[in-house]
Design an enzyme around this catalytic site. Sequence first.
Site, PDB file in Angstrom:
ATOM      1  N   LYS A  98      -8.375 -10.328   9.850  1.00  0.00           N
ATOM      2  CA  LYS A  98      -7.336 -11.071   9.134  1.00  0.00           C
ATOM      3  C   LYS A  98      -7.602 -12.570   9.166  1.00  0.00           C
ATOM      4  O   LYS A  98      -7.150 -13.314   8.317  1.00  0.00           O
ATOM      5  CB  LYS A  98      -5.952 -10.806   9.760  1.00  0.00           C
ATOM      6  N   ASN A 155      -7.304   0.639   5.854  1.00  0.00           N
ATOM      7  CA  ASN A 155      -7.617  -0.666   5.246  1.00  0.00           C
ATOM      8  C   ASN A 155      -9.120  -0.895   5.279  1.00  0.00           C
ATOM      9  O   ASN A 155      -9.769  -0.647   6.301  1.00  0.00           O
ATOM     10  CB  ASN A 155      -6.940  -1.796   6.042  1.00  0.00           C
ATOM     11  N   HIS A 203       0.807  -1.230   0.000  1.00  0.00           N
ATOM     12  CA  HIS A 203       0.000   0.000   0.000  1.00  0.00           C
ATOM     13  C   HIS A 203       0.837   1.276   0.000  1.00  0.00           C
ATOM     14  O   HIS A 203       0.313   2.369  -0.162  1.00  0.00           O
ATOM     15  CB  HIS A 203      -1.025   0.011   1.136  1.00  0.00           C
TER      16      HIS A 203
END
Length: 413
Positions: free
Chosen positions: A301, A158, A130
Site C-alpha cells: 500500500k 488483491n 470489490h
Amino acid sequence: MLPNVNAEDISKLLDKLVVVKLNGGLGTSMGCKGPKSVISVRNDLTFLDLTMQQIQHLNNIYGVSVPLVLMNSFNTDDDTNKVLKKYANVRVQVHTFCQSQYLRINRETFTPLVKDLKANDHEAYYPPGHGNFYEAFYNSGLLQKFIDQGKEYIFLSNIDNLGATVDLNILNYIVNGSQKPEFVMEVTDKTRADVKGGTLIQYQSKLTLLEIAQVPKDYVDEFKSISKFRIFNTNNLWGNLAAIKRVIENNELEMEVIVNPKHLDRGVDVIQLETAAGAAIKSFRGACGINVPRSRFLPVKKSSDLLLLMSNLYDINFGNLTLSDDRSFPTTPLVKLGSQFDKVNDFLKRFQSIPDLIELDHLTVSGDVWFGRDVTLKGTVIIIANHGDRIDIPPGTLLENKIVSGNLRILDH
C-alpha cells in the site's frame, strides 16, 4: 505439497479452481500512472508478472490449466489489456472483465456530479469497491462459462498481495472436508500495524464482516483494540461458483454499504457508496474464517511495504515470495518512511541499492535522507533529518540500534 496426497489428486483439485485477482486500483497513491499491478516489485518484475509466474508454475507442475481472471475497473481496463499482450506465450489462460462504474454523488446536493451521462468525464464516476465482484462476474458471463467447463471454486484476492498464492490445504479442506463451506475468508492475527483491518463478528447468528467505516466514532478505539478483536480479514477469499450463481439469481446477496467521502481535485466533496467482497460471507452456507500465517498477507500500500519486498528479507521462487531462511525470527520489521519516500520514483532515487534488512526490527526515516550502496540496518534504526538538513548514509555503512539525527553529508573527493 499436501501430506498423504499424490500429484494426481492435487491435479483433480486444481482442475476445479479459478484464480481471480482484483485489479481495479491505480498506483496514484504511490505516484504512479496506470494500474498498480504494473509497478515493479523486484528485479523489474511487476505484481502481474509475479502472479503469472505463480499460476504458470502450478499449471506446469501438475499438468493442469488453472485460469487467471482479472477484475479491472474502467480506470485500469485499457492499460491492463495492452500489458497482457506480452504474455501471449505464457501457459496461463487469462480472462478479464470490468467491474461496474457508478456516478459520484455531490456531498452538498446529493445529486450526481454530472447531469449529462454522455459527457466523457472520468472523474464523475467511480468503481464501487470489490464487493461489486459477484454481480459483475455474473454479468460478464464468465461465471456460467467456468461452471460449464466443470470449474467449481474461485480463489479471490488483491493483486498487490503477493502472499495470496493458491493454498492447496485450504482448497482440499473446501473440496474434501466434512463441512463443505460455500465461502471461506482467510484471516490472520492482528498486529499494531493492522488496527484498521476489517474483522469477523457473530451478528444475528451469522458470521459478518465488520469494517472500520461502519464503526461509530465513539467505538473506533475499541474496534482497533488488539485484545478485543484479534484477527482481521486478509481479503483472500474462497467461494463456490454454483453458490455465487444461486445467491445472485435468488437476490440473496447481502452486503453492508460503506459510505466513502472523497475530495476531488476540482474542489468538490463527493460521496461514494461501496461494498467489500468479504461482506458477502453472511450470504453463503457454512461460511467460515480460517486463521492463516502472516506470510499470506503481504500487501503493498505504501513505499515502506515495497522496501521490505525489494530487500533480501524475501526470496522469490516461481513468483512466490517467502521470508528468507537467514532471518532468525518469522516476523517482518516495522518500517515507517517519511513523506519524501511516498512516491515510488522519489523512493527509488533515495536508495543507491536496497539495504540489507535481514536483522532489522524497526526502521523510522524522516526528512531528507539518502542511502548509499550496501548499507546494512539491524535492530532498531531511527534516522531523522531536521527541516532544512540532509543526511547521507555512506556506502557500506552498518547501523545497528542507532539514532541518527541532524545533518550528515559525506562528499566524495
